[in-house]
Design a protein around this motif. Structure first.
Motif, PDB file in Angstrom:
ATOM      1  N   LEU A 109     -49.428 -10.591  49.449  1.00 21.09           N
ATOM      2  CA  LEU A 109     -48.448 -11.647  49.676  1.00 21.09           C
ATOM      3  C   LEU A 109     -49.118 -12.976  50.021  1.00 21.09           C
ATOM      4  N   ARG A 110     -48.762 -14.042  49.269  1.00 26.55           N
ATOM      5  CA  ARG A 110     -49.262 -15.398  49.537  1.00 26.55           C
ATOM      6  C   ARG A 110     -48.140 -16.345  49.970  1.00 26.55           C
ATOM      7  N   TRP A 111     -46.943 -16.177  49.423  1.00 23.60           N
ATOM      8  CA  TRP A 111     -45.866 -17.145  49.603  1.00 23.60           C
ATOM      9  C   TRP A 111     -44.586 -16.366  49.911  1.00 23.60           C
ATOM     10  N   LEU A 112     -44.065 -16.546  51.139  1.00 16.66           N
ATOM     11  CA  LEU A 112     -42.890 -15.804  51.594  1.00 16.66           C
ATOM     12  C   LEU A 112     -41.767 -16.789  51.922  1.00 16.66           C
ATOM     13  N   ILE A 113     -40.604 -16.613  51.274  1.00 22.95           N
ATOM     14  CA  ILE A 113     -39.461 -17.496  51.472  1.00 22.95           C
ATOM     15  C   ILE A 113     -38.298 -16.677  52.031  1.00 22.95           C
ATOM     16  N   LEU A 114     -37.955 -16.956  53.299  1.00 19.74           N
ATOM     17  CA  LEU A 114     -36.864 -16.245  53.973  1.00 19.74           C
ATOM     18  C   LEU A 114     -35.889 -17.240  54.606  1.00 19.74           C
ATOM     19  N   THR A 115     -35.789 -18.432  54.065  1.00 15.73           N
ATOM     20  CA  THR A 115     -34.960 -19.504  54.620  1.00 15.73           C
ATOM     21  C   THR A 115     -33.484 -19.107  54.656  1.00 15.73           C
ATOM     22  N   GLY A 116     -32.801 -19.477  55.761  1.00 18.97           N
ATOM     23  CA  GLY A 116     -31.359 -19.379  55.819  1.00 18.97           C
ATOM     24  C   GLY A 116     -30.813 -17.969  55.900  1.00 18.97           C
ATOM     25  N   ASN A 117     -31.442 -17.129  56.713  1.00 20.17           N
ATOM     26  CA  ASN A 117     -30.949 -15.776  56.925  1.00 20.17           C
ATOM     27  C   ASN A 117     -30.568 -15.569  58.395  1.00 20.17           C
ATOM     28  N   ARG A 118     -30.564 -14.318  58.858  1.00 18.17           N
ATOM     29  CA  ARG A 118     -30.182 -14.009  60.249  1.00 18.17           C
ATOM     30  C   ARG A 118     -31.260 -13.161  60.916  1.00 18.17           C
ATOM     31  N   ILE A 119     -32.488 -13.427  60.549  1.00 16.83           N
ATOM     32  CA  ILE A 119     -33.610 -12.603  61.002  1.00 16.83           C
ATOM     33  C   ILE A 119     -33.947 -12.940  62.452  1.00 16.83           C
ATOM     34  N   ARG A 120     -34.030 -11.917  63.300  1.00 17.11           N
ATOM     35  CA  ARG A 120     -34.322 -12.115  64.725  1.00 17.11           C
ATOM     36  C   ARG A 120     -35.788 -11.871  65.066  1.00 17.11           C
ATOM     37  N   SER A 121     -36.464 -11.099  64.232  1.00 18.11           N
ATOM     38  CA  SER A 121     -37.873 -10.800  64.521  1.00 18.11           C
ATOM     39  C   SER A 121     -38.600 -10.456  63.232  1.00 18.11           C
ATOM     40  N   LEU A 122     -39.915 -10.666  63.245  1.00 23.22           N
ATOM     41  CA  LEU A 122     -40.771 -10.273  62.133  1.00 23.22           C
ATOM     42  C   LEU A 122     -41.525  -9.013  62.512  1.00 23.22           C
ATOM     43  N   PRO A 123     -41.834  -8.162  61.545  1.00 31.99           N
ATOM     44  CA  PRO A 123     -42.589  -6.946  61.861  1.00 31.99           C
ATOM     45  C   PRO A 123     -44.035  -7.275  62.216  1.00 31.99           C
ATOM     46  N   THR A 124     -44.618  -6.489  63.087  1.00 33.50           N
ATOM     47  CA  THR A 124     -46.016  -6.709  63.463  1.00 33.50           C
ATOM     48  C   THR A 124     -46.950  -6.532  62.274  1.00 33.50           C
ATOM     49  N   SER A 125     -46.502  -5.792  61.263  1.00 34.49           N
ATOM     50  CA  SER A 125     -47.334  -5.544  60.088  1.00 34.49           C
ATOM     51  C   SER A 125     -47.597  -6.804  59.279  1.00 34.49           C
ATOM     52  N   ILE A 126     -46.910  -7.910  59.584  1.00 37.62           N
ATOM     53  CA  ILE A 126     -47.208  -9.161  58.880  1.00 37.62           C
ATOM     54  C   ILE A 126     -48.652  -9.584  59.144  1.00 37.62           C
ATOM     55  N   GLY A 127     -49.219  -9.094  60.234  1.00 37.45           N
ATOM     56  CA  GLY A 127     -50.615  -9.402  60.543  1.00 37.45           C
ATOM     57  C   GLY A 127     -51.596  -8.879  59.512  1.00 37.45           C
ATOM     58  N   ARG A 128     -51.156  -7.945  58.699  1.00 38.49           N
ATOM     59  CA  ARG A 128     -52.027  -7.424  57.641  1.00 38.49           C
ATOM     60  C   ARG A 128     -51.952  -8.252  56.362  1.00 38.49           C
ATOM     61  N   CYS A 129     -51.078  -9.245  56.351  1.00 39.01           N
ATOM     62  CA  CYS A 129     -50.962 -10.117  55.173  1.00 39.01           C
ATOM     63  C   CYS A 129     -52.037 -11.203  55.264  1.00 39.01           C
ATOM     64  N   ASN A 130     -53.274 -10.796  55.034  1.00 40.28           N
ATOM     65  CA  ASN A 130     -54.396 -11.714  55.255  1.00 40.28           C
ATOM     66  C   ASN A 130     -54.563 -12.744  54.146  1.00 40.28           C
ATOM     67  N   ARG A 131     -53.709 -12.697  53.114  1.00 42.82           N
ATOM     68  CA  ARG A 131     -53.725 -13.715  52.057  1.00 42.82           C
ATOM     69  C   ARG A 131     -52.546 -14.680  52.190  1.00 42.82           C
ATOM     70  N   LEU A 132     -51.706 -14.505  53.211  1.00 39.60           N
ATOM     71  CA  LEU A 132     -50.505 -15.327  53.361  1.00 39.60           C
ATOM     72  C   LEU A 132     -50.877 -16.793  53.592  1.00 39.60           C
ATOM     73  N   GLN A 133     -50.366 -17.685  52.732  1.00 40.81           N
ATOM     74  CA  GLN A 133     -50.652 -19.108  52.826  1.00 40.81           C
ATOM     75  C   GLN A 133     -49.421 -19.945  53.153  1.00 40.81           C
ATOM     76  N   LYS A 134     -48.258 -19.509  52.719  1.00 41.93           N
ATOM     77  CA  LYS A 134     -47.042 -20.315  52.852  1.00 41.93           C
ATOM     78  C   LYS A 134     -45.906 -19.421  53.323  1.00 41.93           C
ATOM     79  N   CYS A 135     -45.292 -19.797  54.459  1.00 40.03           N
ATOM     80  CA  CYS A 135     -44.271 -18.932  55.056  1.00 40.03           C
ATOM     81  C   CYS A 135     -43.089 -19.799  55.486  1.00 40.03           C
ATOM     82  N   LEU A 136     -41.936 -19.600  54.848  1.00 40.82           N
ATOM     83  CA  LEU A 136     -40.756 -20.424  55.068  1.00 40.82           C
ATOM     84  C   LEU A 136     -39.699 -19.615  55.804  1.00 40.82           C
ATOM     85  N   LEU A 137     -39.488 -19.962  57.084  1.00 40.69           N
ATOM     86  CA  LEU A 137     -38.615 -19.184  57.959  1.00 40.69           C
ATOM     87  C   LEU A 137     -37.507 -20.023  58.568  1.00 40.69           C
TER      88      LEU A 137
END
Length: 467
Positions: A109-137
């Motif tokens: 995963l490099r680019w994650l788009i989750l804009t405009g939802n009802r998310i209260r928390s992110l999973p701790t496993s996001i720490g394994r996304c070591n290629r993540l460059q762009k995150c829209l929350l």
């Protein structure tokens, strides 16, 4: 755009299809898509109303790199995407999503788009996304981020606007590549906390005194038109009029953008706001009407002469966090130095007011090579963070990295004989290296950057106003 009936009849099978886009309503995932796995790299099912993915999704689509499911009905992030070995870009904008299970993100995963939802928390496993460059929350219900996300050391752009953060994680200001951060519309960036206010000297402009003419541009946060500001029966000034409309953008709420514009104040390298509009007919619209839900105010700005053009082009799905430039784009090194001096001065001016631009990109800069002058605009990702917090210096130095990217991009446009400007280019590359230091605290402030650039210009402390 493709046809569902053709897909169902096998018309795309064996055709070498690389991209597939369906817009028709879907009650279930079309299994025929899984038969395109040998070649399919981009799948867009946005707006179809889909709410789940089939088992075996990843195994059947091993080459999939981009998947768009915006404006659908996924209440839970589908774990099936974790089995996609090459999936890099994922979008679930405006789904009403509430939950993201552990281990649901694809490994590349490099680019994650989750804009405009009802998310209260992110999973701790996001720490394994070591290629993540762009995150829209932006536009969720997040109160914090998991500490494990500090391992996402490639993260360059993060949008947290319109959530519920009372404080920001301290580790954000240690990420070596984070350059573009927005968090307006959170308790930690509220006007009450940070004392944001309209800059002095702005006019209150009646809508009746404005004549709207042709549209200059339209984006997610509103529309900009050319117009006339009738200041007396004898005098009218040509201006730009921006009306803020619409709901959440990927950067944040249009109302926060307008607040940043109004608080920014005047600088020779900022697009100047002349006043705030009052008396627009939609201000008094009946509550619950379409107009009252979308209209969020308006401002009048200086009209930029037509010889100013956009300096760069927005990032693509490939470049992710970095701008693009036309192949024929070219600047002299002296022009680059002059423009960079102005933009650094504008950034220093903003941070002195407790404002982070959040989107310090070439595509948000209007430039005139004949004047060697540049203007910074577009406050869609700006945050009024105020003063007195221990994080302030960190916020500024994140943006200094964005400026380093700009230095690199603009020096890349220099195509003149290297020998004539070699020393100046070396000085600018040295400045770039300091601004791009992976140690955030080691980067200079914008005041220090301005002082160095003014020294290279051969003048200090002088406001340069183009003719």
């Amino acid at each position: 755009m493709h046809d569902l009936d053709v897909l169902k009849s096998g018309g795309y099978k064996g055709s070498g299809l690389v991209q597939l886009k369906l817009t028709c309503p879907l009650t279930e995932f079309p299994q025929e898509i899984l038969e395109l796995g040998d070649t399919l790299k981009q799948l867009d099912l946005s707006g179809t109303g889909l709410s789940s993915l089939p088992a075996g999704f990843g195994a059947a689509l091993p080459n999939l790199k981009i998947a768009f499911f915006s404006d659908c009905k996924f209440k839970v992030f589908p774990k099936e995407l974790a089995t996609c070995p090459n999936l890099e870009t994922v979008a679930f904008r405006t789904n009403g999503m509430e939950e993201i299970p552990e281990d649901a993100f694809p490994p590349r995963l490099r680019w994650l788009i989750l804009t405009g939802n009802r998310i209260r928390s992110l999973p701790t496993s996001i720490g394994r996304c070591n290629r993540l460059q762009k995150c829209l929350l932006a536009g969720n219900q997040l109160r914090d981020l998991p500490d494990e996300m500090a391992r996402c050391t490639k993260l360059g752009l993060l949008r947290l606007s319109s959530n519920c953060f009372e404080t920001l994680p301290s580790w954000l200001f240690t990420l070596p590549e984070l350059a573009f951060l927005s968090f307006a519309g959170n308790p930690c960036a509220s006007p009450a906390v940070n004392g944001s206010r309209t800059a002095p000297g702005l006019a209150s402009i009646p809508w009746a005194n404005l004549e709207v003419q042709q549209t200059l541009g339209e984006g997610a946060s509103g529309v900009i038109c050319q117009g006339l500001w009738k200041q007396s029966p004898q005098y009218a000034e040509e201006v730009a009029i921006k009306l803020f409309r619409g709901a959440m953008t990927s950067d944040g709420n249009p109302a926060d953008e307008m607040a940043a514009w109004l608080a920014a104040g005047a600088h020779e390298s900022l697009i100047t706001v002349l006043g705030r509009i009052h008396g627009h007919p939609d201000e008094d619209a009946v509550v619950g009407s379409e107009a009252s839900q979308t209209f969020q105010g308006g401002i009048v700005m200086q009209l930029i002469p037509p010889h100013y053009t956009v300096l760069g082009q927005p990032p693509s799905l490939v470049t992710c966090t970095r701008d693009r430039f036309r192949e024929d784009a070219s600047l002299s090194v002296s022009c680059v130095l002059s423009m960079l001096t102005g933009i650094a001065g504008a950034a220093a001016h903003l941070h002195a007011r407790g404002i982070s631009h959040g989107d310090l990109y070439a595509h948000n800069i209007l430039a005139s090579s004949e004047d060697a002058h540049a203007l910074l605009g577009d406050f869609g990702a700006a945050t009024i963070y105020g003063h007195g917090s221990a994080r302030n210096c960190g916020i500024e130095k994140l943006e200094v990295l964005a400026f380093a990217h700009l230095v690199e991009d603009m020096l890349g446009l220099v195509k003149e004989d290297q020998s004539a400007s070699a020393q100046l280019q070396r000085e600018l590359w040295n400045l770039h290296a300091r601004c791009a230091s992976p140690a955030v605290d080691a980067r200079p402030s914008f005041d220090e950057v301005v002082e160095e650039l003014e020294g290279l210009m051969g003048w200090r402390g002088m406001m340069r106003i183009p003719g």
